[in-house]
Design a protein around this motif. Sequence first.
Motif, PDB file in Angstrom:
ATOM      1  N   MET A 239      -9.551   1.769  -7.016  1.00 40.94           N
ATOM      2  CA  MET A 239      -8.210   1.554  -6.419  1.00 40.94           C
ATOM      3  C   MET A 239      -8.678  -0.115  -6.162  1.00 40.94           C
TER       4      MET A 239
ATOM      5  N   SER B  12      -8.131  -3.719  -4.073  1.00 41.46           N
ATOM      6  CA  SER B  12      -8.081  -3.978  -2.806  1.00 41.46           C
ATOM      7  C   SER B  12      -7.921  -5.254  -2.505  1.00 41.46           C
TER       8      SER B  12
ATOM      9  N   ARG C 254       0.449  -1.869   4.409  1.00 43.97           N
ATOM     10  CA  ARG C 254      -0.551  -0.954   3.750  1.00 43.97           C
ATOM     11  C   ARG C 254       0.124   0.293   3.483  1.00 43.97           C
TER      12      ARG C 254
ATOM     13  N   VAL D  74      -0.107   1.642  -0.581  1.00 45.29           N
ATOM     14  CA  VAL D  74      -1.104   2.775  -0.731  1.00 45.29           C
ATOM     15  C   VAL D  74      -0.782   3.745  -2.197  1.00 45.29           C
TER      16      VAL D  74
ATOM     17  N   LYS E  73      -5.506  -0.859  -2.133  1.00 43.88           N
ATOM     18  CA  LYS E  73      -5.869  -0.723  -0.611  1.00 43.88           C
ATOM     19  C   LYS E  73      -5.755  -2.211  -0.020  1.00 43.88           C
TER      20      LYS E  73
ATOM     21  N   THR F 207      -7.059  -4.276   3.205  1.00 42.57           N
ATOM     22  CA  THR F 207      -7.821  -4.671   4.284  1.00 42.57           C
ATOM     23  C   THR F 207      -7.174  -5.795   5.056  1.00 42.57           C
TER      24      THR F 207
END
Length: 114
Positions: free
Chosen positions: A1, A3, A18, A22, A27, A29
């Motif tokens: 995945m 990020s 988010r 997804v 992902k 943060t």
Amino acid sequence: MSSILFVTTNQDKYNKVRINLVPYGIKITHQSWEMSEIQSSDGEQIVRDKAQQAYAKFKKPVLVNDDTWSIPALRGFPSTGMKLCNDFMLAKDWLRLMKGVADKRVFLISFYAY
């Protein structure tokens, strides 16, 4: 995945990004950091400046956002100034501004930079 670091002080913006990324295996943060914002009515120029600030701060690729609001009946107001408007105006103030106006359209243009 994969990020991506999304830099914003707006928790709602983070949650929306988010949720939308997804499903694509990305992902997100979150880093809350208050950037200085250049004074401009050009949302693209603002988001480019934010991206440069955030990249310089975190030393890695980042995702940033800026929104521009345009109400044709108000000649494009508030443009890039919605955050400031939110500090001063309530829903009843917006309704008063639009009283008697036939064209009730409101456009939100979201600029993102990575």
